[in-house]
Design an enzyme around this catalytic site. Structure first.
Site, PDB file in Angstrom:
ATOM      1  CG  ASP A 134      -8.098 -10.130   4.775  1.00  0.00           C
ATOM      2  OD1 ASP A 134      -7.060  -9.460   4.654  1.00  0.00           O
ATOM      3  OD2 ASP A 134      -8.170 -11.157   5.470  1.00  0.00           O
ATOM      4  CG  HIS A 203      -0.824  -5.259   1.116  1.00  0.00           C
ATOM      5  ND1 HIS A 203       0.195  -5.547   1.997  1.00  0.00           N
ATOM      6  CD2 HIS A 203      -1.788  -6.219   1.325  1.00  0.00           C
ATOM      7  CE1 HIS A 203      -0.113  -6.613   2.711  1.00  0.00           C
ATOM      8  NE2 HIS A 203      -1.313  -7.038   2.319  1.00  0.00           N
TER       9      HIS A 203
END
Length: 292
Positions: A134, A203
């Site tokens: 992340d 994404h």
């Protein structure tokens, strides 16, 4: 001395965190409670955010602070989280976070009602519970300051933060082939390498910060959360305004070109809120923009 950012904003995510969200219960006690909280909050181990209801009750003009918009993409529904007061407690010991939270909730109680508590943690070397890294493209150093911190004016040194609690559908994710998982993210889970041939719905392609005009850089400080058998990501993005976050969100939900982010195939934001994070002045939380 010049105002400086709360150091917890620019610091790396901690091993453990606790997010406290409050609603406003007694406007007459706001000033006393904020003054008391400022004595206990250093901006490093605990970061404070101020919402629109506090600013409105104090008749304070905080340029750029507004309510979090609703997500209106087909099949998506997001609940607005309490937008009065937000505290991000950072540390290495969950027990210490619990007791610190208890003290802060007690101090805030005359004016604010605790509505939500979310415990978060660092997973592996900094991965989401899906297994993917992340914040890979987070700006660093001076670029992080430029993206996250207001540089000049009455709010210099402060920041705006967008928060969203995302809940993953692990069964749906586990049912996806590994190649489909990689294509949804736009990176290989095994080595975090970006896929050149990823679909436009990936994404990574939806949120490539340099692909916007103007560029839409935010400083992400997201962390995984878990409660019972449920879990997901507590998305936290700091910016000098909400513009970059909203540009990314618009593209993710298909508002720019009709292509919806593949992320929504296995996870959903279930709540969201906006806050203003005041600067520090002489090492203390600077509440003067609120008239305090």
């Amino acid at each position: 001395m010049m105002p400086t950012a709360q150091p917890g904003i620019l610091a790396a995510p901690p091993a453990h965190a606790r997010y406290l969200s409050f609603s406003l219960s007694n406007p007459d006690q706001i000033k006393a409670c904020l003054a008391a909280l400022s004595e206990r909050i250093d901006g490093e181990s605990t970061v404070i955010g101020i919402g629109t209801s506090i600013a409105a009750a104090l008749h304070a003009d905080l340029p750029g602070l507004k309510r979090c918009p609703a997500i209106t993409a087909p099949g998506l529904s997001i609940e607005l989280a309490p937008e009065a007061l937000w505290l991000w407690l950072r540390g290495d010991d969950r027990g210490e976070l619990l007791h610190r939270a208890r003290r802060l909730v007690s101090i805030a109680a005359p004016a604010f009602a605790l509505e939500e508590v979310v415990d978060a943690f660092k997973h592996r070397e900094g991965r989401d519970l899906s297994g993917y890294e992340d914040g890979t493209e987070n700006p660093e150093g001076e670029a992080a300051d430029a993206a996250a911190i207001v540089g000049a004016g009455a709010l210099a040194g402060s920041s705006f933060v967008a928060t969203q609690r995302w809940q993953h559908d692990f069964n749906r994710f586990d049912a996806m082939a590994s190649a489909a998982q990689d294509n949804a993210i736009g990176r290989r889970q095994s080595d975090n390498e970006e896929l050149d041939d990823a679909p436009e719905s990936a994404h990574v392609k939806r949120t490539a910060q340099e692909s916007f005009s103007p560029e839409a850089f935010v400083l992400r400080r997201s962390m995984p959360w878990a409660e019972g058998m449920a879990g997901g990501l507590m998305f936290v993005a700091f910016g000098r305004s909400f513009d970059a976050f909203e540009a990314q969100l618009k593209r993710m939900t298909g508002g720019e070109d009709g292509i919806v982010d593949a992320l929504f195939g296995f996870t959903r934001p279930v709540s969201g809120a906006y806050f203003w994070c005041p600067a520090l002045h002489d090492g203390r939380i600077d509440l003067t923009p609120l008239g305090l």
